[in-house]
Design an enzyme around this catalytic site. Structure first.
Site, short mmCIF file in Angstrom:
data_model
loop_
_atom_site.label_atom_id
_atom_site.label_comp_id
_atom_site.label_asym_id
_atom_site.label_seq_id
_atom_site.Cartn_x
_atom_site.Cartn_y
_atom_site.Cartn_z
N PRO A 11 1.09 -1.05 0.10
CG PRO A 11 0.09 -1.36 2.48
CD PRO A 11 0.30 -2.02 1.21
CG ASN A 12 -0.27 4.24 1.54
OD1 ASN A 12 -1.44 4.90 0.90
ND2 ASN A 12 -0.29 3.80 2.26
NE ARG A 19 0.46 13.61 -2.62
CZ ARG A 19 0.55 14.04 -4.22
NH1 ARG A 19 1.74 13.99 -4.86
NH2 ARG A 19 -0.74 14.42 -4.69
CE1 TYR A 24 9.19 5.31 3.02
CE2 TYR A 24 7.54 7.23 2.27
CZ TYR A 24 7.75 5.89 3.17
OH TYR A 24 7.92 5.61 4.35
CG ASN A 75 8.09 -2.10 0.28
OD1 ASN A 75 8.03 -2.23 1.57
ND2 ASN A 75 8.65 -1.02 -0.30
CB ALA A 78 1.77 0.62 6.60
CG HIS A 81 5.31 -2.28 9.97
ND1 HIS A 81 6.67 -2.92 10.35
CD2 HIS A 81 4.90 -1.75 9.68
CE1 HIS A 81 7.40 -2.06 9.06
NE2 HIS A 81 6.71 -1.25 8.66
CG ASP A 88 -0.71 -17.69 7.80
OD1 ASP A 88 0.57 -17.87 8.49
OD2 ASP A 88 -1.53 -17.37 8.02
CD GLU A 99 11.01 -7.61 5.83
OE1 GLU A 99 10.93 -9.33 5.28
OE2 GLU A 99 10.34 -7.29 5.89
CG HIS A 101 11.08 -2.11 4.33
ND1 HIS A 101 9.92 -2.75 4.52
CD2 HIS A 101 11.94 -3.95 4.53
CE1 HIS A 101 9.17 -3.59 4.78
NE2 HIS A 101 10.34 -4.20 5.25
CB ILE A 102 12.56 2.94 0.02
CG1 ILE A 102 11.33 2.22 -1.33
CG2 ILE A 102 12.73 4.02 -0.24
CD1 ILE A 102 10.64 3.09 -2.09
CB SER A 103 12.63 4.38 5.01
OG SER A 103 11.76 4.07 4.80
NE ARG A 108 10.15 6.29 8.51
CZ ARG A 108 9.23 5.30 7.31
NH1 ARG A 108 9.34 4.73 6.38
NH2 ARG A 108 8.24 6.50 7.66
NE ARG A 112 7.28 3.61 9.91
CZ ARG A 112 5.92 4.18 9.50
NH1 ARG A 112 5.70 3.04 8.34
NH2 ARG A 112 5.27 5.75 9.20
O1 CA2 Z 1 10.53 2.02 3.94
C1 CA2 Z 1 9.78 1.35 3.53
O2 CA2 Z 1 10.18 0.84 2.33
C2 CA2 Z 1 8.14 0.88 4.19
O3 CA2 Z 1 8.01 -0.46 3.36
C3 CA2 Z 1 7.53 1.90 2.93
C4 CA2 Z 1 5.73 1.73 3.55
C5 CA2 Z 1 6.16 1.69 5.67
O4 CA2 Z 1 5.38 1.90 5.94
C6 CA2 Z 1 6.83 0.72 6.24
O5 CA2 Z 1 7.07 0.68 7.15
C7 CA2 Z 1 8.56 1.30 5.33
C8 CA2 Z 1 5.31 3.30 3.73
C9 CA2 Z 1 4.97 3.14 2.10
C10 CA2 Z 1 4.09 4.29 2.04
O6 CA2 Z 1 4.68 4.55 0.16
C11 CA2 Z 1 5.00 5.96 0.10
C12 CA2 Z 1 5.47 6.31 -1.03
C13 CA2 Z 1 6.48 7.64 -1.96
C14 CA2 Z 1 4.78 8.62 -0.49
C15 CA2 Z 1 4.44 8.06 0.20
C16 CA2 Z 1 3.97 6.87 0.09
#
Ligand code: CA2
Length: 145
Positions: A11-12, A19, A24, A75, A78, A81, A88, A99, A101-103, A108, A112
């Site tokens: 998601p997102n 954004r 990110y 990836n 959210a 978590h 499963d 796996e 994660h960009i960040s 954080r 997370r």
């Molecule tokens: O760091 C990551 O890749 C995460 O999986 C990104 C998730 C976050 O909930 C995880 O804890 C860490 C959030 C993805 C949101 O993606 C966006 C990308 C650009 C702008 C806004 C949101």
């Protein structure tokens, strides 16, 4: 036939590059797909990238991967978590799971710091920005080599 790797995004992540560039970066998922395809070709693999905001869709894609793909890069956003259901589903997949994660999730909020998916993943990359996806693809080349 060339073996393939599916790159699943939760998601997102459709907003990547559009954004919150401070967290990110400015690359989009299309840029990520191109970078991964380049590495995949170098290591003799094919790949495709998909993204969904829906947990059930991600689970369906993991089931599809059981038939179609040699490896999964994920990836889960959210859902990382929260989702025992994604864990499963991954546990039914026989090939390697990596796996990404960009960040740096460990830098954080505490919520997370725990990942259900890490209980299944062969490896985790966090905090390398979008480069993490291409690094995971290179590792797939080794694991599937
Ligand atoms: O760091 C990551 O890749 C995460 O999986 C990104 C998730 C976050 O909930 C995880 O804890 C860490 C959030 C993805 C949101 O993606 C966006 C990308 C650009 C702008 C806004 C949101």
């Amino acid at each position: 036939m060339t073996r393939s790797v599916v790159i699943l995004n939760g998601p997102n992540l459709n907003l990547l590059g559009k954004r919150q560039p401070d967290i990110y970066g400015t690359d989009t998922l299309a840029d990520v797909e191109m970078a991964c395809a380049k590495v995949a070709a170098e290591v003799g693999l094919a790949c495709r990238l998909v993204q969904s905001n829906h947990e059930g869709q991600i689970i369906d894609w993991i089931h599809e991967a059981r038939e179609k793909d040699a490896g999964i890069i994920i990836n889960p956003g959210a859902f990382t978590h929260t989702s025992i259901a994604i864990l499963d589903a991954l546990n039914t997949f026989e090939g390697p799971v990596l796996e990404v994660h960009i960040s740096n999730v460990h830098k954080r909020e505490a919520f997370r710091h725990h990942s259900y998916v890490s209980l299944r993943a062969e490896g985790v990359i966090a905090g390398f920005g979008v480069e993490g996806y291409a690094l995971a693809m290179r590792r797939m080349g080794t694991l599937l080599g």
